[in-house]
Scaffold this motif. Structure first.
Motif, PDB file in Angstrom:
ATOM      1  N   LYS A  29      19.779  -3.941   0.804  1.00 24.02           N
ATOM      2  CA  LYS A  29      20.707  -4.946   1.318  1.00 24.02           C
ATOM      3  C   LYS A  29      20.235  -5.525   2.638  1.00 24.02           C
ATOM      4  N   GLN A  30      19.690  -4.697   3.525  1.00 27.08           N
ATOM      5  CA  GLN A  30      19.417  -5.187   4.878  1.00 27.08           C
ATOM      6  C   GLN A  30      17.937  -5.364   5.199  1.00 27.08           C
ATOM      7  N   MET A  31      17.049  -4.999   4.256  1.00 31.13           N
ATOM      8  CA  MET A  31      15.622  -5.118   4.501  1.00 31.13           C
ATOM      9  C   MET A  31      14.960  -5.995   3.456  1.00 31.13           C
ATOM     10  N   ARG A  32      13.907  -6.696   3.864  1.00 24.35           N
ATOM     11  CA  ARG A  32      13.132  -7.525   2.940  1.00 24.35           C
ATOM     12  C   ARG A  32      12.270  -6.659   2.023  1.00 24.35           C
ATOM     13  N   ASP A  33      11.746  -5.584   2.533  1.00 26.71           N
ATOM     14  CA  ASP A  33      10.941  -4.619   1.785  1.00 26.71           C
ATOM     15  C   ASP A  33      11.136  -3.281   2.479  1.00 26.71           C
ATOM     16  N   PHE A  34      10.418  -2.239   2.036  1.00 31.04           N
ATOM     17  CA  PHE A  34      10.768  -0.897   2.467  1.00 31.04           C
ATOM     18  C   PHE A  34       9.827  -0.300   3.508  1.00 31.04           C
ATOM     19  N   GLY A  35       8.857  -1.045   3.979  1.00 32.10           N
ATOM     20  CA  GLY A  35       8.064  -0.608   5.110  1.00 32.10           C
ATOM     21  C   GLY A  35       6.793   0.130   4.740  1.00 32.10           C
ATOM     22  N   GLY A  36       5.975   0.358   5.776  1.00 29.10           N
ATOM     23  CA  GLY A  36       4.697   1.025   5.612  1.00 29.10           C
ATOM     24  C   GLY A  36       4.696   2.453   6.117  1.00 29.10           C
ATOM     25  N   MET A  37       5.870   3.004   6.445  1.00 28.98           N
ATOM     26  CA  MET A  37       5.980   4.374   6.930  1.00 28.98           C
ATOM     27  C   MET A  37       6.434   5.291   5.803  1.00 28.98           C
ATOM     28  N   ASN A  96       0.818  -1.206   0.000  1.00 28.41           N
ATOM     29  CA  ASN A  96       0.000   0.000   0.000  1.00 28.41           C
ATOM     30  C   ASN A  96       0.857   1.263   0.000  1.00 28.41           C
ATOM     31  N   ALA A  97       1.953   1.231   0.768  1.00 27.81           N
ATOM     32  CA  ALA A  97       2.818   2.407   0.855  1.00 27.81           C
ATOM     33  C   ALA A  97       3.396   2.769  -0.509  1.00 27.81           C
ATOM     34  N   ARG A  98       3.751   1.769  -1.291  1.00 30.42           N
ATOM     35  CA  ARG A  98       4.291   2.047  -2.620  1.00 30.42           C
ATOM     36  C   ARG A  98       3.288   2.822  -3.476  1.00 30.42           C
TER      37      ARG A  98
END
Length: 393
Positions: free
Chosen positions: A294-302, A261-263
């Motif tokens: 590199k360090q996250m699976r996806d970019f978050g909802g924030m 949704n954030a995208r």
């Protein structure tokens, strides 16, 4: 049965550290609503004496948290700040904390107003460049306090690089993983000594509980924190532990939907002339996009953004015209929230310091929930259009 150690993340959320109740076979962990426990004779009991010291529902949650963060020890507290308070009690007067210059206002307040008078010094620095962090380390530095993504500017810092520096200098590294959740990143696997969560947010996930947690691997440090948990007494109740356990079972589903949704929300903001800057690590032009990948699976909802008209009044016109984005503090629930960090979550940080990291008076922070994204897009577009109309009038 409890998940195997090599089980995948979704399986760990549902089974990690958990087993059916041995007395009844109940699949869901019971709520042990008791303050004390019967003893066969003085000092002889079934592992529990008094509920501040231990509770089976809390034990189940702590084991589950350790599993999903790939740690050995989980320790729960009555709030995220209570968890931070106990971690900071590992320090002594004269010790120094190097903290992110963009961090949660409550963390700033605890470091400065509460621990400062007891001789724990804090300095707030830009942690995006690991070399800068290493330059700032002094003989008194005993802890790195890391947020990534940061609150509210969504800066990304390289966990692996910073924790390597902390190990070289014998410094405790603590990563506040609240914004990401264990679904998106697991700092212990990147070298962190301690991971902290406001479990109120994504772990609980339903805006109905307040709790904090720390997860770690070092047994000696864990013993100190268990001791402080009991001695200081800021423990969560069993029903709250049950609620967070229930929330974790859908953590992977909720966070992934929030990311998706954030995208879509970011695309809407990119195409709006009222918006000046968008802060979201999923954007390819975000200065730390590659580190986030590199360090996250996806970019978050924030998602944070500020307006070309950099005033509180302009931001207010947007925030008061949303319907599904509720104007409220907090984040990480199934419902979408909209907030004004400068006057809400970060009001305790001096304005000059807020502005130095880009936290403007018009900055708006979104916690994108799991509603149908078409409704969220329409809601935000309508609020921005209403703000334009008001400014023209």
């Amino acid at each position: 049965m409890s998940a195997k150690k090599d089980a995948n993340f979704a399986t760990q959320c549902i089974h990690g550290g958990l087993s059916p109740d041995p007395q009844t076979g109940a699949v869901m962990t019971p709520i042990y609503q008791t303050s004390t426990y019967a003893q066969e004779e003085p000092g002889k009991h079934k592992g529990y004496e008094y509920a501040r010291t231990g509770n089976p529902t809390r034990t189940a949650l702590q084991d589950n948290l350790a599993a999903i963060e790939k740690g050995k020890f989980g320790i729960c507290f009555s709030s995220g700040l209570a968890a931070m308070d106990n971690v900071l009690r590992l320090l002594q007067p004269g010790d120094e904390v190097l903290a992110s210059d963009d961090l949660y206002g409550g963390s700033y307040r605890l470091l400065t107003a509460v621990f400062g008078p007891f001789g724990i010094k804090s300095r707030f620095i830009d942690m995006r460049d690991p070399a800068n962090v290493e330059r700032e380390i002094s003989k008194d530095t005993k802890m790195l306090w890391i947020e990534t993504p940061t609150n509210p500017m969504l800066n990304i810092v390289d966990i692996e690089a910073l924790t390597a520096i902390s190990k070289d200098h014998g410094i405790i590294s603590v990563v506040d993983n609240t914004f990401a959740s264990p679904y998106l990143q697991q700092p212990l696997t990147l070298g962190a000594d301690i991971v902290l969560h406001s479990a109120t947010k994504y772990l609980g996930g339903h805006s109905d509980v307040v709790m904090g947690a720390v997860i770690l691997n070092d047994e000696e440090t864990a013993k100190k924190l268990y001791y402080l948990q009991n001695a200081a007494g800021a423990v969560p109740g069993p029903q709250d532990c049950f609620l967070v356990l229930r929330g974790i079972k859908t953590l992977h589903l909720r966070v992934q939907r929030a990311c998706e949704n954030a995208r879509q929300i970011v695309k809407v903001l990119q195409n709006n002339d009222l918006v000046a800057n968008i802060y979201y690590p999923g954007l390819e032009d975000h200065p730390r996009h590659e580190i986030a990948k590199k360090q996250m699976r996806d970019f978050g909802g924030m998602v944070s953004f500020d307006l070309k008209e950099d005033t509180l009044e302009a931001a207010t016109q947007v925030m008061k015209n949303t319907h599904y984005f509720t104007l409220a503090e907090s984040l990480g629930g199934v419902e979408s929230l909209i907030g004004h960090p400068a006057s809400m979550t970060h009001a305790s940080i001096p304005r000059e310091q807020r502005l130095s990291v880009g936290l403007t008076d018009s900055l708006i922070r979104l916690s994108v929930g799991v509603e149908d994204v078409e409704d969220l897009v329409s809601d935000l577009e309508g609020a921005l259009a209403a703000a334009v109309s008001t400014s023209v009038d």
